[in-house]
Design a protein around this motif. Structure first.
Motif, mmCIF file in Angstrom:
data_model
loop_
_atom_site.group_PDB
_atom_site.id
_atom_site.type_symbol
_atom_site.label_atom_id
_atom_site.label_comp_id
_atom_site.label_asym_id
_atom_site.label_seq_id
_atom_site.Cartn_x
_atom_site.Cartn_y
_atom_site.Cartn_z
ATOM 1 N N CYS A 95 -9.634 1.062 19.207
ATOM 2 C CA CYS A 95 -9.520 -0.167 19.735
ATOM 3 C C CYS A 95 -7.942 -0.272 18.392
ATOM 4 O O CYS A 95 -7.569 0.569 17.729
ATOM 5 N N LYS A 96 -7.288 -1.267 18.757
ATOM 6 C CA LYS A 96 -6.172 -1.620 18.441
ATOM 7 C C LYS A 96 -5.660 -2.798 16.980
ATOM 8 O O LYS A 96 -5.438 -3.901 17.519
ATOM 9 N N ALA A 97 -7.048 -2.048 16.111
ATOM 10 C CA ALA A 97 -6.786 -3.265 15.249
ATOM 11 C C ALA A 97 -5.637 -2.886 14.267
ATOM 12 O O ALA A 97 -5.163 -1.376 13.995
ATOM 13 N N GLU A 98 -5.393 -3.636 13.385
ATOM 14 C CA GLU A 98 -3.870 -3.706 12.540
ATOM 15 C C GLU A 98 -4.413 -2.783 11.411
ATOM 16 O O GLU A 98 -2.913 -2.183 10.798
ATOM 17 N N ASP A 99 -5.492 -2.608 10.771
ATOM 18 C CA ASP A 99 -5.813 -2.050 9.929
ATOM 19 C C ASP A 99 -7.325 -1.529 10.062
ATOM 20 O O ASP A 99 -8.217 -1.921 10.525
ATOM 21 N N TYR A 100 -7.575 -0.205 9.024
ATOM 22 C CA TYR A 100 -9.123 -0.001 8.334
ATOM 23 C C TYR A 100 -8.916 0.531 7.461
ATOM 24 O O TYR A 100 -7.797 0.576 6.657
ATOM 25 N N ILE A 101 -10.166 0.159 7.034
ATOM 26 C CA ILE A 101 -10.415 -0.137 5.545
ATOM 27 C C ILE A 101 -11.753 1.050 5.157
ATOM 28 O O ILE A 101 -13.015 0.670 5.906
ATOM 29 N N HIS A 102 -11.109 2.350 4.488
ATOM 30 C CA HIS A 102 -12.488 2.952 3.821
ATOM 31 C C HIS A 102 -13.629 2.374 3.358
ATOM 32 O O HIS A 102 -13.074 2.003 2.533
ATOM 33 N N LYS A 103 -14.686 2.529 3.794
ATOM 34 C CA LYS A 103 -15.868 2.335 2.737
ATOM 35 C C LYS A 103 -16.625 4.409 1.754
ATOM 36 O O LYS A 103 -16.124 4.659 2.080
ATOM 37 N N PRO A 104 -16.638 3.850 0.736
ATOM 38 C CA PRO A 104 -16.261 2.526 -0.677
ATOM 39 C C PRO A 104 -14.711 2.205 -0.500
ATOM 40 O O PRO A 104 -13.873 3.153 -0.691
ATOM 41 N N PHE A 105 -14.400 0.617 -0.399
ATOM 42 C CA PHE A 105 -13.058 0.786 -1.201
ATOM 43 C C PHE A 105 -12.666 0.132 -2.163
ATOM 44 O O PHE A 105 -13.382 -0.262 -3.020
ATOM 45 N N ASP A 106 -11.773 0.486 -2.349
ATOM 46 C CA ASP A 106 -10.876 -0.535 -3.955
ATOM 47 C C ASP A 106 -10.758 -1.654 -3.636
ATOM 48 O O ASP A 106 -9.871 -2.035 -3.003
ATOM 49 N N ILE A 107 -11.076 -2.380 -5.159
ATOM 50 C CA ILE A 107 -10.634 -3.635 -4.739
ATOM 51 C C ILE A 107 -9.174 -4.347 -4.459
ATOM 52 O O ILE A 107 -8.773 -4.711 -3.451
#
Length: 119
Positions: A95-107
């Motif tokens: 997909c053409k998402a602008e960003d990706y955050i991996h879980k678990p994430f740093d706040i």
């Protein structure tokens, strides 16, 4: 409140954490537990960003991202994907998402990534 974010996350605990983080950062947030709820409620909210989980009970956030990017009304809206099960490379290829955050994430990283897309 300032900017508006639509959050699609089926896990109650993660949704609660995201709620606390984003509201503390002065964002107005609307939450959805599944794609059906998102499609019924996101339109009238006039969001500035979509924050989407990938694995959902009624579908896939990657497919929803593709739908949002294909729709002229939402094509230019930033989308940030979240997942514990997919790599960034897999996300960007699907997909053409602008960003990706991996879980678990740093706040702090989470907030800075959202801020970067919405400002």
């Amino acid at each position: 409140m300032g900017k508006r974010i639509c959050v699609l996350e089926d896990n109650d605990a993660i949704r609660e954490i995201i709620s606390f983080i984003l509201e503390e950062a002065q964002y107005e947030v609307k939450y959805f537990k599944n794609i059906k709820e998102f499609k019924q409620g996101a339109n009238g909210f006039n969001a500035n960003l979509f924050l989407l989980d990938v694995m959902l009970p009624d579908g896939n956030g990657l497919d929803l991202c593709c739908e949002l990017k294909a729709d002229s009304a939402t094509a230019d809206m930033p989308v940030v994907m979240m997942s514990a099960n997919f790599s960034a490379a897999e996300m960007y290829s699907r997909c053409k998402a602008e960003d990706y955050i991996h879980k678990p994430f740093d706040i702090d990283d989470f907030v800075s990534r959202v801020d970067a897309q919405i400002h």
